[in-house]
Design an enzyme around this catalytic site. Structure first.
Site, PDB file in Angstrom:
ATOM      1  N   GLU A  35       0.874  -1.164   0.000  1.00  0.00           N
ATOM      2  CA  GLU A  35       0.000   0.000   0.000  1.00  0.00           C
ATOM      3  C   GLU A  35       0.917   1.221   0.000  1.00  0.00           C
ATOM      4  O   GLU A  35       1.755   1.362   0.888  1.00  0.00           O
ATOM      5  CB  GLU A  35      -0.874  -0.020   1.265  1.00  0.00           C
ATOM      6  CG  GLU A  35      -1.953   1.024   1.254  1.00  0.00           C
ATOM      7  CD  GLU A  35      -2.836   0.943   2.500  1.00  0.00           C
ATOM      8  OE1 GLU A  35      -2.746  -0.048   3.258  1.00  0.00           O
ATOM      9  OE2 GLU A  35      -3.601   1.895   2.703  1.00  0.00           O
ATOM     10  N   ARG A 260       4.764 -13.030   9.703  1.00  0.00           N
ATOM     11  CA  ARG A 260       5.344 -11.693   9.615  1.00  0.00           C
ATOM     12  C   ARG A 260       6.697 -11.676  10.283  1.00  0.00           C
ATOM     13  O   ARG A 260       6.928 -12.421  11.235  1.00  0.00           O
ATOM     14  CB  ARG A 260       4.459 -10.743  10.428  1.00  0.00           C
ATOM     15  CG  ARG A 260       3.531  -9.884   9.656  1.00  0.00           C
ATOM     16  CD  ARG A 260       2.776  -9.000  10.631  1.00  0.00           C
ATOM     17  NE  ARG A 260       2.931  -7.615  10.249  1.00  0.00           N
ATOM     18  CZ  ARG A 260       2.319  -7.079   9.200  1.00  0.00           C
ATOM     19  NH1 ARG A 260       1.519  -7.794   8.449  1.00  0.00           N
ATOM     20  NH2 ARG A 260       2.499  -5.816   8.905  1.00  0.00           N
ATOM     21  N   LYS A 270       4.171   1.003   9.555  1.00  0.00           N
ATOM     22  CA  LYS A 270       4.391   2.238   8.817  1.00  0.00           C
ATOM     23  C   LYS A 270       3.875   3.445   9.593  1.00  0.00           C
ATOM     24  O   LYS A 270       4.462   4.521   9.554  1.00  0.00           O
ATOM     25  CB  LYS A 270       3.700   2.160   7.451  1.00  0.00           C
ATOM     26  CG  LYS A 270       4.535   1.414   6.432  1.00  0.00           C
ATOM     27  CD  LYS A 270       3.880   1.398   5.076  1.00  0.00           C
ATOM     28  CE  LYS A 270       2.788   0.369   5.005  1.00  0.00           C
ATOM     29  NZ  LYS A 270       2.375   0.035   3.633  1.00  0.00           N
TER      30      LYS A 270
HETATM   31  P1  ATP Z   1       2.577  -2.124   8.111  1.00  0.00           P
HETATM   32  O1  ATP Z   1       1.754  -2.779   9.166  1.00  0.00           O
HETATM   33  O2  ATP Z   1       4.040  -2.141   8.391  1.00  0.00           O
HETATM   34  O3  ATP Z   1       2.086  -0.767   7.758  1.00  0.00           O
HETATM   35  P2  ATP Z   1       1.233  -3.369   5.946  1.00  0.00           P
HETATM   36  O4  ATP Z   1       0.966  -4.826   5.973  1.00  0.00           O
HETATM   37  O5  ATP Z   1       0.101  -2.458   6.180  1.00  0.00           O
HETATM   38  O6  ATP Z   1       2.458  -3.067   6.855  1.00  0.00           O
HETATM   39  P3  ATP Z   1       1.483  -3.240   3.132  1.00  0.00           P
HETATM   40  O7  ATP Z   1       1.995  -2.139   2.312  1.00  0.00           O
HETATM   41  O8  ATP Z   1       0.052  -3.559   3.064  1.00  0.00           O
HETATM   42  O9  ATP Z   1       1.896  -2.926   4.615  1.00  0.00           O
HETATM   43  O10 ATP Z   1       2.349  -4.541   2.917  1.00  0.00           O
HETATM   44  C1  ATP Z   1       2.660  -5.084   1.664  1.00  0.00           C
HETATM   45  C2  ATP Z   1       2.988  -6.526   1.849  1.00  0.00           C
HETATM   46  O11 ATP Z   1       4.073  -6.682   2.768  1.00  0.00           O
HETATM   47  C3  ATP Z   1       1.816  -7.290   2.429  1.00  0.00           C
HETATM   48  O12 ATP Z   1       1.637  -8.464   1.672  1.00  0.00           O
HETATM   49  C4  ATP Z   1       2.228  -7.605   3.830  1.00  0.00           C
HETATM   50  O13 ATP Z   1       1.711  -8.837   4.228  1.00  0.00           O
HETATM   51  C5  ATP Z   1       3.749  -7.622   3.747  1.00  0.00           C
HETATM   52  N1  ATP Z   1       4.347  -7.250   5.029  1.00  0.00           N
HETATM   53  C6  ATP Z   1       4.164  -6.114   5.716  1.00  0.00           C
HETATM   54  N2  ATP Z   1       4.833  -6.136   6.880  1.00  0.00           N
HETATM   55  C7  ATP Z   1       5.471  -7.326   6.934  1.00  0.00           C
HETATM   56  C8  ATP Z   1       6.326  -7.961   7.882  1.00  0.00           C
HETATM   57  N3  ATP Z   1       6.655  -7.358   9.026  1.00  0.00           N
HETATM   58  N4  ATP Z   1       6.803  -9.193   7.600  1.00  0.00           N
HETATM   59  C9  ATP Z   1       6.480  -9.796   6.450  1.00  0.00           C
HETATM   60  N5  ATP Z   1       5.690  -9.263   5.509  1.00  0.00           N
HETATM   61  C10 ATP Z   1       5.174  -8.041   5.741  1.00  0.00           C
HETATM   62 MG    MG Z   2      -1.636  -2.971   4.747  1.00  0.00          MG
END
Ligand code: ATP
Ligand code: MG
Length: 554
Positions: A35, A260, A270
């Site tokens: 995102e 994760r 983020k």
């Molecule tokens: P955050 O909680 O850090 O804002 P998010 O999941 O909202 O992360 P996205 O931009 O939606 O962020 O993530 C893109 C991809 O990265 C998704 O498929 C998510 O599952 C993966 N991802 C995000 N954080 C992690 C993590 N800590 N470990 C492994 N994969 C991750």
């Molecule tokens: Mg997300």
């Protein structure tokens, strides 16, 4: 590039592409769907590695898709940064770069299809009522609008799109199972009204699809075979499958979840990283203390070290927290092999070789790496006045001290053996200059008579060394889990996470250091130029990692 190690996902894929499997004869096709509301962090690097690495392993394809179905938050700055980071990590999406928002019209079409099939309806419960009617394990949810005629839902949904209703007035819900033990299946919301501006579609839409509806459609439209995501989506998989089953999408992707990544002494969401930036706790998203990819890059991390880290931590179904020291260990492993050696004095004092001619300068050809002759040599100059670390002299040595103290011999790395003869001090008793005599018979640091000299110290030539600022880093947080504290996580920022040394002296060869070069400064660790603040007039080096490995294999 290294081939990704095997894991349970690959076992599933092997089954799927074998004869009789759901994807027999098809190319494995994954996607990475960030995102664009922030910069990528080391957790994302794991997901990048899992998706791109898996595609690579199977000679398949991996799409890069901006998951921008949520209006108002996205920013072009983030989109560009995400692309830069993934390329830097060494992965390539070819011409398969997509925006989920480009599928809004198709998503709308699939929603209409579901209504027509009697599988979705417009619901007029408010958010509050919906929570109230959600039910519990023994009571089903309810909605008085569930059985409204298809025609009515079609009409209302169209008018929702046309902007007739205000935010929150209605939703489109899937008609699945109000009594399901999985609450995600209790007629989940598929569309909500939001009169919000979208960074790409502007004000064209005032209804936006929910993630659980949008994501399987995005995957299906792109022909994704395996949608690899993190564990929090596991309970949403039945809904993912339901959407894929019930729309006339071109393909049926399979979702597989993995754990994760968490790392101690840092935060990863983020939202929290943004807070650190916006409240000026750090110098931007690329502050070298940040767990962001751009921060790690600026700190001196290499793409290979991050790939090696993400491969070694493995892919499993169990969430775990990895020690920060393991990330450092992976970097050290890489740089120990690949970084050129150099000398830098971080906290200098003068060393004067009193029996060395004042007008003489010698040159020594020194190898850039002890194990890699192919990395070549460089010229290091030596003269009467040198700089050494202030900690390499003690007027009154402590026990076992083997460096300079009056009467003791020490090897000046690669140059000569010198014997300390004394020092000068200022009015406060601080040592200002150390004196020594060199032994001309020991050129190159060898002792022809075989006598033992225990200490070896690094140094630079005072005549031609260059001034630099050096920044040392420590954990950004003082506690292993800043997320788990009762008060605000920013209360646990380590006040000593950044140390700036202003008066460092570097050997002259470092004048030619390039922005992507990494060096081992003898006895001090691994360093690189700071890509943001270093200039030709004022060199700034970051310490990526120290030499001492605190990570112990368990
Ligand atoms: P955050 O909680 O850090 O804002 P998010 O999941 O909202 O992360 P996205 O931009 O939606 O962020 O993530 C893109 C991809 O990265 C998704 O498929 C998510 O599952 C993966 N991802 C995000 N954080 C992690 C993590 N800590 N470990 C492994 N994969 C991750
Ligand atoms: Mg997300």
């Amino acid at each position: 590039m290294e081939v990704m190690s095997g894991n349970f996902i690959h076992t599933f894929i092997d089954e799927d592409i074998a004869e009789g499997g759901a994807y027999y004869g098809k190319k494995v096709h994954t996607r990475f769907p960030p995102e664009p509301n922030g910069y990528l962090h080391i957790g994302h690097a794991k997901a990048v590695f899992v998706n791109f690495g898996t595609a690579q392993k199977y000679n398949g394809l991996c799409n890069l898709r901006m998951d921008d179905t949520n209006p108002s938050k996205e920013d072009v700055e983030y989109v560009d940064a995400i692309k830069e980071d993934i390329s830097w990590l060494g992965f390539d999406w070819g011409d398969r770069f997509y925006f989920a928002s480009d599928y809004f019209e198709k998503m709308y079409g699939y929603a209409v299809e579901l209504i027509e099939k009697g599988l979705a309806y417009v619901c007029e419960l408010t958010g509050e009522q919906m929570r109230e009617y959600r039910g519990d394990l023994s009571t089903p949810a309810k909605s008085p609008y569930r059985d409204r005629p298809i025609e009515e839902s079609l009409d209302l949904f169209k008018r929702m799109r046309e902007g007739e209703f205000e935010d929150g007035k209605m939703t489109l819900r899937a008609k699945i199972d109000l009594a399901s033990g999985n609450f995600n299946m209790r007629d989940p919301v598929l569309y909500r009204i939001s009169h919000a501006h979208h960074h790409r579609t502007g004000n064209k839409w005032c209804i936006y699809p929910m993630y659980d509806f949008a994501h399987p459609i995005e995957d299906a439209i792109e022909g994704i075979t395996h949608s690899l995501c993190t564990l929090e989506f596991e309970a949403h998989r039945p809904l993912y499958d339901w959407v894929v089953e019930n729309i006339s999408a071109p393909s049926k992707p399979r979702q597989i979840e993995f754990a994760r990544l968490g790392i101690n002494n840092t935060v990863m969401s983020k939202r929290k990283l943004r807070q650190l930036v916006e409240e000026n706790h750090v110098d931007g998203w690329d502050d070298p203390r940040m767990p962001t990819i751009c921060g790690l890059r600026r700190r001196g991390y290499t793409p290979a070290s991050i790939r090696s880290f993400t491969d070694q931590i493995g892919v499993s179904k169990v969430n775990s927290t990895v020690e920060y020291s393991f990330l450092e260990h992976c970097l050290r492993d890489d740089l120990n092999e690949n970084a050129a050696r150099a000398m830098a004095v971080l906290d200098p004092i003068k060393l004067v070789i009193t029996n060395y001619p004042e007008d003489k300068t010698e040159e020594f050809e020194v190898e850039n790496h002890p194990n890699h002759p192919e990395m070549g040599t460089r010229t290091v100059t030596f003269s009467r006045e040198l700089y050494i670390e202030s900690t390499d002299f003690m007027e009154e040595p402590i026990k076992k001290y083997q460096r300079l103290y009056p009467g003791n011999e020490v090897r000046i790395k690669s140059a000569y053996i010198v014997k300390c003869t004394g020092c000068d001090k200022d009015e406060n008793g601080n040592v200002t200059t150390v004196y020594a005599e060199y032994d001309p018979e020991t050129r190159g640091g060898n002792t022809p008579d075989g006598r033992k000299v225990r200490g070896t110290i690094h140094w630079v030539n005072a005549e031609d060394c260059i001034d630099a600022e050096i920044r040392l880093y420590d954990n950004l947080f003082t506690v292993p889990d800043p997320d788990a504290q009762e008060d605000d996580f920013t209360n646990y920022i380590n006040p000593e996470s950044l140390t700036v040394l202003n008066n460092c002296k570097l050997e002259s060869s470092l004048k030619n250091a390039g922005k992507t070069d990494r060096f081992q400064f003898m006895r001090q660790g691994y360093f690189c130029l700071d890509s943001k603040d270093s200039t030709d007039d004022k060199l700034v080096f970051n310490r990526a990692v120290g030499l001492k490995d605190s990570f112990k294999k368990k």
